[in-house]
Write an enzyme that holds these catalytic residues in place. Structure first.
Site, PDB file in Angstrom:
ATOM      1  N   GLU A 232      12.576  44.359   1.992  1.00  0.00           N
ATOM      2  CA  GLU A 232      13.932  44.534   1.121  1.00  0.00           C
ATOM      3  C   GLU A 232      14.322  43.278   0.365  1.00  0.00           C
ATOM      4  OE1 GLU A 232      17.700  45.752   2.876  1.00  0.00           O
ATOM      5  OE2 GLU A 232      18.162  46.861   0.885  1.00  0.00           O
TER       6      GLU A 232
ATOM      7  N   HIS B 284      24.939  48.437  13.012  1.00  0.00           N
ATOM      8  CA  HIS B 284      24.750  48.379  11.504  1.00  0.00           C
ATOM      9  C   HIS B 284      23.517  48.953  11.156  1.00  0.00           C
ATOM     10  CE1 HIS B 284      25.545  46.407   7.491  1.00  0.00           C
ATOM     11  NE2 HIS B 284      24.120  46.699   7.389  1.00  0.00           N
ATOM     12  N   GLU B 285      22.408  48.378  11.833  1.00  0.00           N
ATOM     13  CA  GLU B 285      20.859  48.730  11.412  1.00  0.00           C
ATOM     14  C   GLU B 285      20.365  49.941  12.020  1.00  0.00           C
ATOM     15  OE1 GLU B 285      20.121  46.630   9.351  1.00  0.00           O
ATOM     16  OE2 GLU B 285      21.109  45.000   9.818  1.00  0.00           O
TER      17      GLU B 285
HETATM   18  N1  BES Z   1      19.493  45.640   4.637  1.00  0.00           N
HETATM   19  C1  BES Z   1      20.072  44.406   5.060  1.00  0.00           C
HETATM   20  C2  BES Z   1      19.201  43.365   5.123  1.00  0.00           C
HETATM   21  C3  BES Z   1      19.105  42.447   3.866  1.00  0.00           C
HETATM   22  C4  BES Z   1      19.907  41.783   3.286  1.00  0.00           C
HETATM   23  C5  BES Z   1      17.702  42.540   3.304  1.00  0.00           C
HETATM   24  C6  BES Z   1      19.594  41.092   2.171  1.00  0.00           C
HETATM   25  C7  BES Z   1      17.158  42.006   2.285  1.00  0.00           C
HETATM   26  C8  BES Z   1      18.534  41.139   1.896  1.00  0.00           C
HETATM   27  C9  BES Z   1      20.732  44.629   6.631  1.00  0.00           C
HETATM   28  O1  BES Z   1      20.960  46.128   6.784  1.00  0.00           O
HETATM   29  C10 BES Z   1      21.765  43.912   6.558  1.00  0.00           C
HETATM   30  O2  BES Z   1      22.955  44.282   6.125  1.00  0.00           O
HETATM   31  N2  BES Z   1      21.780  42.736   7.249  1.00  0.00           N
HETATM   32  C11 BES Z   1      22.745  41.927   7.514  1.00  0.00           C
HETATM   33  C12 BES Z   1      23.180  41.915   9.208  1.00  0.00           C
HETATM   34  C13 BES Z   1      24.248  42.783   9.036  1.00  0.00           C
HETATM   35  C14 BES Z   1      24.888  43.175  10.558  1.00  0.00           C
HETATM   36  C15 BES Z   1      25.635  42.912   8.315  1.00  0.00           C
HETATM   37  C16 BES Z   1      22.338  40.490   7.268  1.00  0.00           C
HETATM   38  O3  BES Z   1      21.082  40.404   7.193  1.00  0.00           O
HETATM   39  O4  BES Z   1      23.154  39.467   7.365  1.00  0.00           O
HETATM   40 ZN    ZN Z   2      22.706  46.880   5.892  1.00  0.00          ZN
END
Ligand code: BES
Ligand code: ZN
Length: 678
Positions: A186, A358-359
């Site tokens: 992603e 979250h995930e």
């Molecule tokens: N889908 C995101 C991960 C992501 C973020 C992929 C930016 C590519 C670019 C994932 O679900 C997410 O939000 N991760 C957060 C942690 C979450 C607990 C808020 C992160 O990576 O900070």
């Molecule tokens: Zn997310």
């Protein structure tokens, strides 16, 4: 990622609305990677800043689309390269002699197309459009409408950029340095691992095979269905995984390395494993407990089962984000998954619980139903950032996690969104390079805050009904923000699309100004809204307005709404029947509405007993304090007053001090502010 960083390192970054080239610097500070963004000016002209033209962005043509990817990858963990073979079942919808796909940092060796039951044709040209991360395969004759197989042999690098298919360094318990091969796709980096149609709406099934050293673990989205010696090299094995459901490319994942794991079965029959570095299996136990509690919670909340037979959660040594929701194989940075039972503090456990929550929410909201385009990314992330709290509150009520939501996400979103350089939650995304820019605190924290307000406005029962309709209607497909509003509108009979677009399509939020008058037995309220700006009263021509769900409580029951109204105009009058003069009235119980409130002096005074005797909930005291401070802060930098108000309203034990500070705030600064606004 920004939310993760600011939670842990108090860094907040507001997206600049300047469409210029972005340079990212990664600095490692105490195991955190902090990403600073700077914006480049033209190198050789210090005075004249010319902006490069924004490249027109075109989505992939739809004349050929994938149905199934048969993908075999053979990584070399010593030379950091990989070989790949793609055999994709595709559908040609319109005769063409070229196929356009996404492809970046990959060398195609051969490509061919064979129509079902027909003869294979070799591609005669591979035209890489590097800037657009695309390749055009040209064929000597037209591919006819119908089904066929596209075969591509290619090679790539296991890069060190923490995106695409990359290498991650780790030390074995004996101290030897080795590398794992892992993925982070992603938003748009699947194209660095294999040529593909790398857009969220182009879904297909995947049959993945990995050829790996026989002493390593291989993981992917699905369970292993075959593991056999690789005929050409007896140090290798061929691991084949079950076919995935139809899914987007950004959710595909594979990991090859050395890991220990702990395993459990959730009550709904899903095998859950937490993979840890060698020798650290014990540190995976807490996340395992969270995941096994979380899966049944979501199954029950959405009333939709988790569709895969297993889910793995794995800690990756080198990881750019906080965590990534790959379907069935969720990847985490080590600090977001591992808990040392002997040395970890409560806040680390709470953080792991939130990240896992979250995930796993994305496994339904995002993976089963996927956004049609990156424009709707805020909804994906905002929704997961809200429901993670609902889930943790359910699984670990002793954490009192919603109070943390208010003190962290909610107040932070209000602070950032009051700045003149904020942006609407929903921004149009064209070129993939713009996607990265919108993963910010506005998408995450304001997104989560407005979903929380929406949930409260609709009520849990209708909200769940609408969510269930949405997930069933769009499962294995794509949806837009409006599709969710439609389902919630049907379930609740309330004007959800109109309300929500006022919050998602315009930046900022209102300050609600309230005054009251006793009229016989009744209480009359005069309520108005105007845009709240950190830089002073809104001065633009036309003041934006919001459709504001307002709930009202009284001292008869401070935690329960006595009345709910939808404020659709700049000013409204409300009457609360049969309320004696000695009772107070407060707006926004639970601090769920995304706005600030400016009460008249008399109303604010009337809250003092409730603050003193703690009948006002902690979130409500927090909300009052935060609003007061933000109003003071607008006028002057009065650190001293801020500290006093915080002390007083936080530590309830000194009533005279509360009175003194509030008197000061109300008489002195507040009135000054009031005069200026008039
Ligand atoms: N889908 C995101 C991960 C992501 C973020 C992929 C930016 C590519 C670019 C994932 O679900 C997410 O939000 N991760 C957060 C942690 C979450 C607990 C808020 C992160 O990576 O900070
Ligand atoms: Zn997310």
């Amino acid at each position: 990622m920004l939310r993760f960083l600011s939670r842990q390192g108090s860094l907040s970054v507001v997206r600049q609305v300047i469409p210029r080239k972005t340079i990212s610097l990664h600095l490692r500070v105490n195991t955190l990677i902090i990403r600073y963004r700077t914006f480049s000016a033209t190198a050789n002209s210090p005075h004249l800043v010319t902006m490069p033209e924004r490249r027109p962005f075109v989505r992939l043509p739809t004349d050929v689309y994938p149905v199934n990817y048969g993908l075999c990858l053979k990584p070399d963990l010593i030379d950091f390269t990989f070989e790949g073979k793609l055999e994709a079942a595709v559908e040609v919808t319109q005769g063409t002699n070229q196929i356009v796909m996404n492809c970046a940092d990959i060398d195609i060796i051969t490509a061919s197309f064979a129509p079902d039951g027909g003869e294979e044709i070799n591609a005669t040209g591979f035209n890489y459009q590097n800037e657009d991360e695309k390749v055009t395969l040209s064929f000597p004759s037209a591919l006819q409408k119908g089904s066929g197989t596209l075969k591509i042999d290619f090679v790539g690098e296991l890069n060190d950029k923490m995106k695409g298919f990359y290498r991650s360094k780790y030390a074995t318990p004996s101290g030897e340095i080795r590398h794992a091969a892992v993925t982070q796709f992603e938003a748009t980096d699947a194209r660095r691992a294999f040529p593909c149609w790398d857009e969220p709406a182009i879904k297909a099934t995947f049959d993945i095979t990995l050829i790996i050293p026989k002493d390593r673990v291989a993981l992917s989205n699905m369970n292993v269905i075959d593991r056999k010696p690789y005929p050409e090299d007896d140090s290798l094995v061929e691991v084949k995984f079950a076919t995935t459901p139809i899914m987007s490319t950004y959710l595909v994942a594979f990991v090859i390395g050395e890991y220990d794991f702990v395993e459990s079965q959730s009550s709904d029959g899903v095998t859950v494993r937490v993979y840890t570095p060698l020798g650290k299996a014990e540190q995976g136990k807490f996340a395992l407990e969270v995941a096994t509690k979380t899966l049944p919670f979501y199954k029950d909340y959405f009333n939709v089962p988790y569709p895969l037979p297993k889910i793995d959660l794995i800690a990756i040594a080198d990881f750019a984000a906080g965590a990534m929701e790959n379907w069935g194989l969720v990847t985490y940075r080590e600090t977001a998954l591992l808990i040392d039972p002997r040395n970890s503090c409560a806040s680390s456990r709470q953080w792991v619980a939130l990240v896992v929550g979250h995930e796993l929410a994305h496994q339904w909201f995002g993976n089963l139903v996927t956004m049609e385009w990156w424009t709707h990314l805020w909804l994906n992330e905002g929704f997961a950032s809200w429901i993670e709290y609902l889930c943790v509150d359910h699984c670990f009520p002793e954490y009192d996690i919603w109070t943390q939501f208010v003190s962290a996400d909610y107040t932070r979103a209000l602070d950032l969104d009051a700045l003149d350089n904020s942006h609407p939650i929903e921004v149009n995304v064209g070129h993939p390079s713009e996607v990265d820019e919108i993963f910010d605190a506005i998408s995450y924290s304001k997104g989560a805050s407005v979903i929380r307000m929406l949930h409260n406005y609709i009520g849990d029962e209708d909200f769940r009904k609408g969510m269930n309709t949405y997930l069933l209607k769009f499962q294995h497909k794509n949806a837009s923000t409006e599709d969710l509003w439609d389902c919630l509108e049907q379930a609740s009979g309330k004007p959800i699309a109109a309300v929500m677009s006022s919050w998602t399509k315009q930046m900022g939020f209102p300050i609600i100004v309230v005054d009251q008058e006793q009229q016989g037995d009744d209480r009359a309220l005069k309520i108005s809204q105007k845009k709240f700006c950190a830089s002073g009263p809104h001065s633009g021509e036309e003041c934006p307005t919001w459709m504001v769900p307002i709930s009202i409580c009284t001292s008869e029951d401070p935690s329960c709404s006595k009345m709910n109204v939808l404020m659709e105009h700049p000013e409204i009058n409300i009457t609360i029947p049969s309320l004696s003069p000695n009772k107070w009235v407060k707006l926004n119980p639970g601090t769920v509405g995304f706005y600030r409130i400016q009460y008249s002096s008399a109303m604010l005074d009337s809250f003092l007993p409730g603050i003193r005797d703690l009948t006002l909930l902690p979130v409500d005291r927090l909300g009052l304090q935060n609003d007061l401070f933000s109003l003071l802060h607008k006028q002057a930098d009065m650190q001293e007053e801020k500290n006093r108000i915080e002390r007083v309203l936080g530590a309830i034990s000194a009533p005279e001090l509360i009175q003194r500070v509030l008197n000061f705030a109300l008489s002195n600064v507040w009135d000054k502010h009031h005069r200026k606004c008039k």
